[in-house]
Enzyme design. Structure first.
Site, PDB file in Angstrom:
ATOM      1  N   ASP A 165      -2.684 -12.547   5.662  1.00  0.00           N
ATOM      2  CA  ASP A 165      -3.898 -11.947   5.186  1.00  0.00           C
ATOM      3  C   ASP A 165      -5.108 -12.743   5.716  1.00  0.00           C
ATOM      4  OD1 ASP A 165      -5.931 -11.694   2.177  1.00  0.00           O
ATOM      5  OD2 ASP A 165      -6.364 -12.166   3.952  1.00  0.00           O
ATOM      6  N   ASP A 192      -1.754  -0.212  13.082  1.00  0.00           N
ATOM      7  CA  ASP A 192      -1.224   0.638  14.002  1.00  0.00           C
ATOM      8  C   ASP A 192      -1.414   0.517  15.798  1.00  0.00           C
ATOM      9  OD1 ASP A 192      -4.231   1.070  15.255  1.00  0.00           O
ATOM     10  OD2 ASP A 192      -4.512   1.645  12.281  1.00  0.00           O
ATOM     11  N   GLN A 205       1.162  -1.289   0.073  1.00  0.00           N
ATOM     12  CA  GLN A 205      -0.291   0.024   0.050  1.00  0.00           C
ATOM     13  C   GLN A 205       1.153   0.888  -0.156  1.00  0.00           C
ATOM     14  OE1 GLN A 205      -3.414  -1.136   2.939  1.00  0.00           O
ATOM     15  NE2 GLN A 205      -1.946  -1.886   3.500  1.00  0.00           N
ATOM     16  N   ASP A 244     -10.136  -4.265  12.079  1.00  0.00           N
ATOM     17  CA  ASP A 244     -10.095  -2.644  11.966  1.00  0.00           C
ATOM     18  C   ASP A 244      -9.426  -2.721  10.034  1.00  0.00           C
ATOM     19  OD1 ASP A 244      -9.216  -0.596  11.988  1.00  0.00           O
ATOM     20  OD2 ASP A 244      -7.581  -0.729  13.085  1.00  0.00           O
ATOM     21  N   THR A 258      -9.097  -1.431   6.011  1.00  0.00           N
ATOM     22  CA  THR A 258      -9.321  -0.363   5.143  1.00  0.00           C
ATOM     23  C   THR A 258     -10.628  -0.815   5.444  1.00  0.00           C
ATOM     24  OG1 THR A 258      -8.072  -1.307   4.093  1.00  0.00           O
ATOM     25  CG2 THR A 258      -6.435   0.030   4.713  1.00  0.00           C
TER      26      THR A 258
END
Ligand code: SAM
Length: 274
Positions: free
Chosen positions: A133, A83, A28, A151, A153
């Site tokens: 994944d 994160d 990404q 959580d 995208t």
């Protein structure tokens, strides 16, 4: 001084930025900005993932409703969330084991290095971090979890499978409670409807929160279970919140209960899309 602009469906959000701290193109396109009013900000493929100023609004509402509805959430799976903000909130319930499955190693490393909203959670000895994944992980895993938290995208080529029927079906089989962020039902209605169509559980509910730096600010979450009732009972929630000594900035037992009350247009929409 410059503006970062995120575009979505005929509208846009502008955040004033001081500088680009770091950028890397891999699985990404990762950008970390220092903003003027929102602290540091993580952007993946042009989409804001969080800002330091309002990330707790999102992470607390993603995590605490499902965790508190479980009487003993001792084994928890987090998918995505590189994160570390979600794992940080999960640890407030003192689980025995947390597995975080994040597809992009760079997100974990760069957030740790430049931002640190996990506040050490990803180094906790009860936490294992797997670089895989999420769909592959649940397909091959023989493990069961008390709570699964997604959580991820906004649906894109990397995360599309996290809103598939197959993924939700497996998660329903291996968990007591499942929760995922389900996008903005106002600004991203096509994503929201796709999630509603695919996430079949014996019982499921949508609840809402406010996240200023997400599309339109109106954010939704889907909680599902094939085994448990999803009845936000204020007395039980208050008792567990106090027993577990959870400290928050957005979530409270009262916010929990009220977040399940939907405006009419959304109640109608969730009733229509099955
Ligand atoms: N709160 C954010 C939002 O709603 O905009 C999500 C933030 S979190 C950083 C999203 C994470 O999900 C990313 O780090 C991304 O790499 C991860 N992710 C996307 N697809 C995934 C998949 N198929 N398996 C595991 N992790 C995935």
């Amino acid at each position: 001084m410059d503006w970062f602009v995120e575009y979505y469906n005929g509208s846009a959000l502008m955040i004033k930025v001081k500088k680009l701290i770091f950028e890397k193109k891999g699985l990404q396109h990762i950008q970390i900005f220092e903003t003027v009013d929102f602290g540091k900000m993580l952007v993946l493929d042009g989409k804001i993932q969080f800002t330091e100023r309002d990330e707790a609004f999102y992470h607390e509402m993603l995590v605490h409703p499902a965790m508190i509805m479980h009487e003993n959430p001792s084994k928890v799976l987090v998918i995505g969330g590189g994160d570390g903000g979600t794992v940080r909130e999960v640890l407030k319930h003192d689980p025995n084991e947390v597995v975080m499955v994040e597809i992009d190693r760079n997100v974990i490393e760069l957030c740790r290095k430049f931002i640190g909203i996990d506040r050490g959670a990803l180094n906790d000895e009860r936490v294992s971090v797997i670089n895989e994944d999420g769909v592959e992980f649940v397909r091959s895993s023989k493990e069961r979890f008390d709570v699964i938290i997604v959580d991820g995208t906004d649906p894109n080529p990397v995360s599309q499978s996290l809103i598939s029927k197959e993924f939700y079906t497996i998660c329903g089989e291996i968990s007591d409670y499942f929760v995922t962020q389900s996008q903005s039902p106002f600004a991203q209605r096509e994503f929201f409807e796709a999630i509603l169509r695919n996430a079949k559980f014996r019982e499921r509910r949508i609840y809402l929160g406010y996240v200023p730096t997400y599309p339109s600010g109106l954010w939704s979450y889907l909680i599902g279970s094939n085994r448990r009732k999803i009845q936000p009972d204020l007395e039980t929630i208050r008792r567990r919140f106090e027993e577990r000594r959870i400290e928050t900035t957005y979530y409270t037992p009262e916010v929990h209960v009220s977040s399940f009350i939907l405006p009419k247009w959304l109640e109608d929409l969730t009733g229509r899309v099955r």
